[in-house]
Design an enzyme around this catalytic site. Structure first.
Site, short mmCIF file in Angstrom:
data_model
loop_
_atom_site.label_atom_id
_atom_site.label_comp_id
_atom_site.label_asym_id
_atom_site.label_seq_id
_atom_site.Cartn_x
_atom_site.Cartn_y
_atom_site.Cartn_z
N ARG A 237 1.23 -1.36 -0.59
CA ARG A 237 0.18 0.03 -0.42
C ARG A 237 0.66 1.28 -0.13
O ARG A 237 0.13 1.80 -0.20
CB ARG A 237 -0.68 0.13 1.25
CG ARG A 237 -1.94 1.29 1.63
CD ARG A 237 -3.50 1.03 2.29
NE ARG A 237 -3.07 0.47 3.06
CZ ARG A 237 -2.65 0.41 4.15
NH1 ARG A 237 -1.72 2.10 3.95
NH2 ARG A 237 -2.87 0.22 5.77
N TYR B 79 -13.75 16.81 -16.53
CA TYR B 79 -14.61 15.33 -16.61
C TYR B 79 -15.10 15.47 -15.51
O TYR B 79 -14.93 16.38 -14.42
CB TYR B 79 -13.07 14.31 -16.02
CG TYR B 79 -13.24 13.07 -15.78
CD1 TYR B 79 -13.63 12.26 -16.67
CD2 TYR B 79 -13.81 12.52 -14.64
CE1 TYR B 79 -14.04 11.26 -17.06
CE2 TYR B 79 -14.51 11.29 -14.69
CZ TYR B 79 -14.88 10.62 -15.37
OH TYR B 79 -14.91 9.66 -15.83
N ASP C 237 -4.63 18.91 -15.78
CA ASP C 237 -5.27 16.82 -16.48
C ASP C 237 -5.44 16.98 -17.55
O ASP C 237 -6.24 17.56 -18.88
CB ASP C 237 -7.32 16.65 -15.58
CG ASP C 237 -7.12 15.54 -16.53
OD1 ASP C 237 -7.15 14.59 -17.30
OD2 ASP C 237 -8.45 15.44 -15.67
N LYS D 253 -7.04 5.90 -20.03
CA LYS D 253 -7.35 5.78 -21.75
C LYS D 253 -6.59 5.78 -22.32
O LYS D 253 -6.00 4.67 -22.53
CB LYS D 253 -8.09 7.76 -21.39
CG LYS D 253 -8.93 8.02 -20.75
CD LYS D 253 -10.21 6.97 -20.72
CE LYS D 253 -11.25 7.33 -19.40
NZ LYS D 253 -11.85 8.78 -18.85
C1 LIG Z 1 -11.95 9.11 -17.31
C2 LIG Z 1 -11.03 10.42 -17.34
C3 LIG Z 1 -10.60 11.26 -15.85
C4 LIG Z 1 -10.77 10.24 -14.83
O1 LIG Z 1 -10.05 8.66 -14.82
P1 LIG Z 1 -10.33 7.20 -14.23
O2 LIG Z 1 -9.52 6.96 -14.87
O3 LIG Z 1 -12.42 6.61 -15.25
O4 LIG Z 1 -11.21 7.56 -13.05
C5 LIG Z 1 -10.97 12.41 -15.22
N1 LIG Z 1 -9.77 12.75 -15.95
C6 LIG Z 1 -10.50 12.99 -17.94
C7 LIG Z 1 -9.89 14.06 -18.65
C8 LIG Z 1 -10.97 11.62 -18.12
O5 LIG Z 1 -11.80 11.46 -19.35
#
Ligand SMILES: *Cc1c(COP(=O)(O)O)cnc(C)c1O
Length: 408
Positions: free
Chosen positions: A65, A118, A190, A215
């Site tokens: 962890r 998001y 992000d 992604k």
């Molecule tokens: C999918 C996504 C997230 C969240 O990620 P998860 O892996 O689904 O928790 C955050 N920001 C963007 C731009 C995303 O496309």
């Protein structure tokens, strides 16, 4: 033998994706990383610590962890791809973003958050952060005047995504970094849609870059993951305050899948971009299409910024049809190749209709003026298309045959 010649010679990102941080296994000679699923590790001699507050990753491994070998390799790989000092990997993108918020913010603090992005992050800000007494100002980061008003001397953190989900609106990272730092705050980008192939936010002045590894980085739609990259001292504290205490860790098997996906990040992004560009041009010329948002099109309102800030225009586009939501539902039902499902950034194409009223009600909660601006980009909803690695001719033919239903 370590395979990190990047220490001496700066390497191209495609080379780093394959080699950075990797070592030939000293026991077996294996040229591919092993999966280490152990939950605990015999400490190196003399290391008898028990509290995470005494721990640092330089001490080796103790309990997974805190840190573990396969996840640790992914952390080093992501730090190398973003040219950052260190990284912390989480169980998902949401765990990474919320982990960073919990580490950085406390009751009474102010955060400025991009008002489109998001939805999970917008929802967390509206509900959880506000419940814990954090003040959040939502602003349009594509408008530097609005950014200058939203980011104040008492602002602690600024968080934006660019290109923003789901409308592909961009923010000028270096301009926002300047406003952020002039107010003594820190900037988080992000960069999930951009990937390190397109944009390197730390080099443009951001303090942290985060990704949903789910992604394009993993790229195959078969694992969740998230990461934050930043300065070594911040990453050490983020690990203790968020990862270790919240326990939002990625497992070794998923980390290995993401590492395997990253090997082909560069060629996949080149192909995602080429396919997205072809599809975007086709859609732009189609009589049933009213709008296409793709940073690579000269019709994108911020195409000049895209050219400055993005080395690759990415694999996601959004478009609107005559007849809005009703037409979208009819067309998506007729698709034969492109899969109608959420998420993005995977080898296979994914398409999904994102209704403006639903986003507005549950996630964005924009004021009247901001909603009108959003609707300039999205109308009553956008069809978000994560363009996959299929032949672009097949993707275009599939869209073309499905859109014929609108002529009936
Ligand atoms: C999918 C996504 C997230 C969240 O990620 P998860 O892996 O689904 O928790 C955050 N920001 C963007 C731009 C995303 O496309």
């Amino acid at each position: 033998m370590t395979k990190t010649p990047g220490k001496k010679t700066p390497q191209h990102i495609s080379t780093k994706a394959l080699h950075a941080a990797e070592e030939i296994d000293p026991v077996t000679g294996a040229t591919t990383p092993s999966i280490v699923p152990a939950a605990s590790f015999v400490p190196p001699k003399g290391n008898k610590i028990f509290s995470a507050y005494e721990y640092s990753t330089d001490m080796g491994y103790s309990y997974s962890r805190w840190a573990s070998p396969t996840v640790g390799l992914l952390e080093k790989k992501m730090a190398a791809l973003e040219n950052g000092e260190d990284a912390v990997v989480f169980a998902s993108g949401m765990a990474a973003a919320t982990g960073l918020f919990i580490y950085k913010l406390k009751a009474g603090d102010h955060m400025a958050l991009g008002n489109v992005g998001y939805p999970g992050i917008a929802e967390f800000a509206h509900h959880t952060l506000m419940k814990f007494g954090v003040n959040v100002t939502f602003f349009d980061p594509s408008d530097l005047g609005e950014a200058a008003a939203a980011i104040r001397p008492d602002t602690k953190l600024v968080f934006i995504d660019t290109p923003a989900n789901p409308i592909l609106r961009l923010a000028d990272i270096s301009a926002i970094a300047e406003i952020t730092h002039a107010n003594g705050a820190e900037l988080v980008i992000d960069s999930t849609f951009a990937t390190p192939v397109a944009t390197q936010p730390l080099a443009l002045g951001a303090d942290y870059v985060m990704h949903s590894l789910t992604k394009f980085l993993n790229g195959h739609g078969d694992a969740l993951g998230g990461v934050v990259v930043g300065k070594k001292s911040d990453m050490a504290d983020l690990r203790t305050e968020s990862l270790i205490h919240l326990g939002s860790n990625l497992g070794a098997f998923e980390a290995w899948l993401v590492l395997r996906g990253i090997q082909t990040l560069w060629p996949r992004m080149v192909m995602h971009q080429d396919n997205a560009m072809r599809v975007a041009r086709f859609l732009e010329g189609h009589p049933q299409v009213t709008r296409v948002n793709y940073p690579g099109l000269t019709s994108h309102p911020q195409h000049d910024l895209a050219k400055r800030q993005m080395k690759n225009f990415g694999g996601v586009l959004a478009f609107c049809l005559k007849g809005g939501a009703k037409s979208a539902a009819r067309v998506l039902e007729k698709l034969e190749v492109i899969e109608n499902a959420v998420s993005l950034g995977k080898t296979k194409s994914l398409i999904y209709f994102i209704a403006t009223d639903e986003l507005q009600k549950n996630s964005f909660k924009l004021n009247k003026k901001e909603l009108a601006k959003y609707m300039d980009w999205a109308g009553e909803g956008v069809i978000r298309f994560s363009v996959g690695l299929e032949s672009p001719e097949d993707l275009i033919a599939d869209l073309d045959q499905a859109m014929k239903v609108l002529e009936q």
